[in-house]
Motif scaffolding. Structure first.
Motif, PDB file in Angstrom:
ATOM      1  N   GLU A 163       0.943  -1.298  -0.101  1.00 44.19           N
ATOM      2  CA  GLU A 163      -0.107   0.138   0.100  1.00 44.19           C
ATOM      3  C   GLU A 163       0.847   1.251   0.034  1.00 44.19           C
ATOM      4  O   GLU A 163       0.135   2.464  -0.082  1.00 44.19           O
ATOM      5  CB  GLU A 163      -0.931   0.117   1.166  1.00 44.19           C
ATOM      6  N   LEU A 164       2.217   1.263   0.109  1.00 45.55           N
ATOM      7  CA  LEU A 164       2.961   2.263   0.018  1.00 45.55           C
ATOM      8  C   LEU A 164       3.021   3.416  -1.022  1.00 45.55           C
ATOM      9  O   LEU A 164       2.692   4.471  -0.608  1.00 45.55           O
ATOM     10  CB  LEU A 164       4.452   1.844   0.180  1.00 45.55           C
ATOM     11  N   ALA A 165       2.908   2.757  -2.377  1.00 48.02           N
ATOM     12  CA  ALA A 165       2.754   3.737  -3.155  1.00 48.02           C
ATOM     13  C   ALA A 165       1.472   4.632  -3.493  1.00 48.02           C
ATOM     14  O   ALA A 165       1.388   5.508  -3.600  1.00 48.02           O
ATOM     15  CB  ALA A 165       2.963   2.785  -4.712  1.00 48.02           C
ATOM     16  N   ALA A 166       0.402   3.826  -3.314  1.00 46.61           N
ATOM     17  CA  ALA A 166      -0.863   4.353  -3.039  1.00 46.61           C
ATOM     18  C   ALA A 166      -1.125   5.292  -2.212  1.00 46.61           C
ATOM     19  O   ALA A 166      -1.661   6.430  -2.228  1.00 46.61           O
ATOM     20  CB  ALA A 166      -1.934   3.339  -3.031  1.00 46.61           C
ATOM     21  N   ARG A 167      -0.566   4.987  -1.175  1.00 47.78           N
ATOM     22  CA  ARG A 167      -0.493   6.044   0.147  1.00 47.78           C
ATOM     23  C   ARG A 167       0.359   7.314  -0.371  1.00 47.78           C
ATOM     24  O   ARG A 167      -0.205   8.457   0.149  1.00 47.78           O
ATOM     25  CB  ARG A 167       0.104   5.605   1.456  1.00 47.78           C
ATOM     26  N   ALA A 168       1.561   7.131  -0.900  1.00 47.31           N
ATOM     27  CA  ALA A 168       2.308   8.264  -1.158  1.00 47.31           C
ATOM     28  C   ALA A 168       1.668   9.162  -2.491  1.00 47.31           C
ATOM     29  O   ALA A 168       1.551  10.331  -2.175  1.00 47.31           O
ATOM     30  CB  ALA A 168       3.559   7.922  -1.714  1.00 47.31           C
ATOM     31  N   GLU A 169       0.776   8.486  -3.186  1.00 46.66           N
ATOM     32  CA  GLU A 169      -0.084   9.330  -4.055  1.00 46.66           C
ATOM     33  C   GLU A 169      -0.986  10.088  -3.486  1.00 46.66           C
ATOM     34  O   GLU A 169      -1.197  11.124  -3.922  1.00 46.66           O
ATOM     35  CB  GLU A 169      -0.554   8.373  -5.249  1.00 46.66           C
ATOM     36  N   GLN A 170      -1.950   9.341  -2.689  1.00 51.24           N
ATOM     37  CA  GLN A 170      -2.925   9.935  -2.012  1.00 51.24           C
ATOM     38  C   GLN A 170      -2.519  11.182  -1.180  1.00 51.24           C
ATOM     39  O   GLN A 170      -2.994  12.163  -1.030  1.00 51.24           O
ATOM     40  CB  GLN A 170      -3.610   9.080  -1.027  1.00 51.24           C
ATOM     41  N   ALA A 171      -1.521  11.101  -0.354  1.00 52.17           N
ATOM     42  CA  ALA A 171      -0.777  12.132   0.328  1.00 52.17           C
ATOM     43  C   ALA A 171      -0.221  13.411  -0.345  1.00 52.17           C
ATOM     44  O   ALA A 171      -0.273  14.465   0.316  1.00 52.17           O
ATOM     45  CB  ALA A 171       0.427  11.473   1.371  1.00 52.17           C
ATOM     46  N   ARG A 172       0.174  13.185  -1.485  1.00 52.49           N
ATOM     47  CA  ARG A 172       0.697  14.267  -2.529  1.00 52.49           C
ATOM     48  C   ARG A 172      -0.619  15.053  -2.945  1.00 52.49           C
ATOM     49  O   ARG A 172      -0.311  16.203  -3.110  1.00 52.49           O
ATOM     50  CB  ARG A 172       1.337  13.785  -3.506  1.00 52.49           C
ATOM     51  N   SER A 173      -1.602  14.436  -2.693  1.00 53.47           N
ATOM     52  CA  SER A 173      -3.056  15.324  -3.205  1.00 53.47           C
ATOM     53  C   SER A 173      -3.169  16.265  -2.078  1.00 53.47           C
ATOM     54  O   SER A 173      -2.930  16.170  -0.867  1.00 53.47           O
ATOM     55  CB  SER A 173      -4.210  14.449  -3.651  1.00 53.47           C
ATOM     56  N   VAL A 174      -3.673  17.416  -2.621  1.00 55.65           N
ATOM     57  CA  VAL A 174      -4.087  18.532  -1.774  1.00 55.65           C
ATOM     58  C   VAL A 174      -5.230  18.308  -0.882  1.00 55.65           C
ATOM     59  O   VAL A 174      -6.318  17.757  -1.381  1.00 55.65           O
ATOM     60  CB  VAL A 174      -4.406  19.872  -2.339  1.00 55.65           C
ATOM     61  N   ARG A 175      -5.167  18.248   0.586  1.00 56.32           N
ATOM     62  CA  ARG A 175      -6.335  18.159   1.376  1.00 56.32           C
ATOM     63  C   ARG A 175      -7.281  18.986   1.287  1.00 56.32           C
ATOM     64  O   ARG A 175      -7.088  20.150   1.520  1.00 56.32           O
ATOM     65  CB  ARG A 175      -5.792  17.922   2.764  1.00 56.32           C
ATOM     66  N   VAL A 176      -8.599  18.916   1.315  1.00 50.97           N
ATOM     67  CA  VAL A 176      -9.497  19.602   1.116  1.00 50.97           C
ATOM     68  C   VAL A 176     -10.743  19.423   2.067  1.00 50.97           C
ATOM     69  O   VAL A 176     -10.973  18.010   2.176  1.00 50.97           O
ATOM     70  CB  VAL A 176     -10.283  19.528  -0.206  1.00 50.97           C
ATOM     71  N   LEU A 177     -10.926  20.100   2.948  1.00 50.15           N
ATOM     72  CA  LEU A 177     -11.941  19.923   4.149  1.00 50.15           C
ATOM     73  C   LEU A 177     -13.464  19.989   3.457  1.00 50.15           C
ATOM     74  O   LEU A 177     -13.532  20.932   2.806  1.00 50.15           O
ATOM     75  CB  LEU A 177     -11.854  21.160   5.093  1.00 50.15           C
ATOM     76  N   SER A 178     -13.848  18.800   3.688  1.00 48.21           N
ATOM     77  CA  SER A 178     -15.211  18.631   3.415  1.00 48.21           C
ATOM     78  C   SER A 178     -16.556  19.678   3.835  1.00 48.21           C
ATOM     79  O   SER A 178     -15.951  19.596   5.246  1.00 48.21           O
ATOM     80  CB  SER A 178     -15.946  17.237   3.700  1.00 48.21           C
ATOM     81  N   GLU A 179     -17.212  20.112   3.323  1.00 50.34           N
ATOM     82  CA  GLU A 179     -18.117  20.929   3.765  1.00 50.34           C
ATOM     83  C   GLU A 179     -19.199  20.210   4.780  1.00 50.34           C
ATOM     84  O   GLU A 179     -19.666  19.243   4.213  1.00 50.34           O
ATOM     85  CB  GLU A 179     -18.780  22.101   2.867  1.00 50.34           C
TER      86      GLU A 179
END
Length: 287
Positions: free
Chosen positions: A271-287
């Protein structure tokens, strides 16, 4: 990389600890002693590399902050890595620990070195980071051997009310009120755990876990609950500060020397590669 092509390189993970007292933080800075500067020089010397080896760290610690569980990765020339044991029959991983600790100053210790699994990124593959903050509210009882990693409070602290206030900050939130804002960087984080307890020696220990942290976030989170423990603020106050989403001058950023990065946790190898890709995405707080 260290001057070789991708086909002739490999990624190595380094686990280390350090006393941050005499460092100007992790990140290399001209004219200043830093953990990155010392470790880069040691790895480069060990490999006899022509250019400084580039390091990627799990968490950039500030000046004076310690670490017991820091993690770094580096992409190394495969031939230079294979040559690390020299005439010894030890594997490169074991030889690297001995050699690096022989080069590094005594306030940095390499715990383990190993070839990283596919997809590993010390920074982006991490799923959570755990920090510890130590406070002594009885100065006469402070062990003098702990003065470099424990902050002294002149006021008695109610650890139970601090713990209750800390728990109101958990979850996915915009922690702008507790961060030094950086241009283009999000302040949305998931605070997984925040708790306070009194240790057997009387010291108060605050444990903070999150997927990632903003600059100065942990020390500000501590600074938000200390006034509650002193009885100067109600238990609801830290949550009110959080909801305001702006820095409150009443929240002190606590001294650096009480803080230590204790652990960085990663998912299973697959799961390392998928986690790295996810973490690189900008976190957006859900409304």
């Amino acid at each position: 990389m260290s001057g070789s092509s991708a086909a002739a390189s490999l990624r190595v993970r380094v686990d280390l600890a350090y006393d941050g007292t005499d460092f100007s933080g992790w990140a290399a800075q001209p004219g200043r002693r830093t953990v990155e500067g010392e470790l880069t020089a040691a790895v480069t010397t060990m490999l006899r590399a022509a250019e400084p080896v580039k390091l990627t760290v799990a968490g950039r610690t500030d000046a004076g902050v310690h670490a017991r569980g820091q993690v770094v990765h580096a992409d190394l020339d495969a031939a230079a890595w294979a040559a690390v044991p020299g005439r010894s029959d030890r594997p490169p991983e074991a030889a690297a620990v001995t050699r690096l600790n022989g080069i590094l100053p005594p306030d940095i210790v390499v715990r383990r070195v190993r070839q990283a699994p596919e997809g590993f990124d010390a920074r982006f593959s991490a799923v959570r980071r755990r920090y510890l903050y130590r406070i002594c509210d009885d100065p006469a009882s402070l062990d003098p051997l702990r003065r470099r990693d424990t902050v002294v409070s002149r006021n008695a602290l109610d650890v139970e009310v601090m713990d209750a206030a800390a728990r109101t900050l958990l979850g996915l939130n915009d922690f702008a009120a507790f961060c030094k804002k950086r241009e283009g960087a999000t302040t949305v984080r998931t605070l997984l755990s925040y708790r306070w307890a009194r240790l057997d020696d009387g010291t108060l220990a605050g444990t903070v876990e999150a997927d990632a942290f903003c600059h100065s976030m942990v020390r500000a989170l501590v600074g938000a609950v200390v006034p509650v423990g002193e009885g100067r603020r109600p238990a609801e106050w830290p949550a009110q500060v959080l909801a305001a989403r702006r820095r409150d001058p009443a929240v002190s950023v606590m001294p650096a020397h009480g803080l230590s990065l204790e652990e960085v946790v990663y998912p299973p190898d697959e799961e390392l590669a998928a986690r790295a890709e996810q973490a690189r995405s900008v976190r957006v707080l859900s409304e």
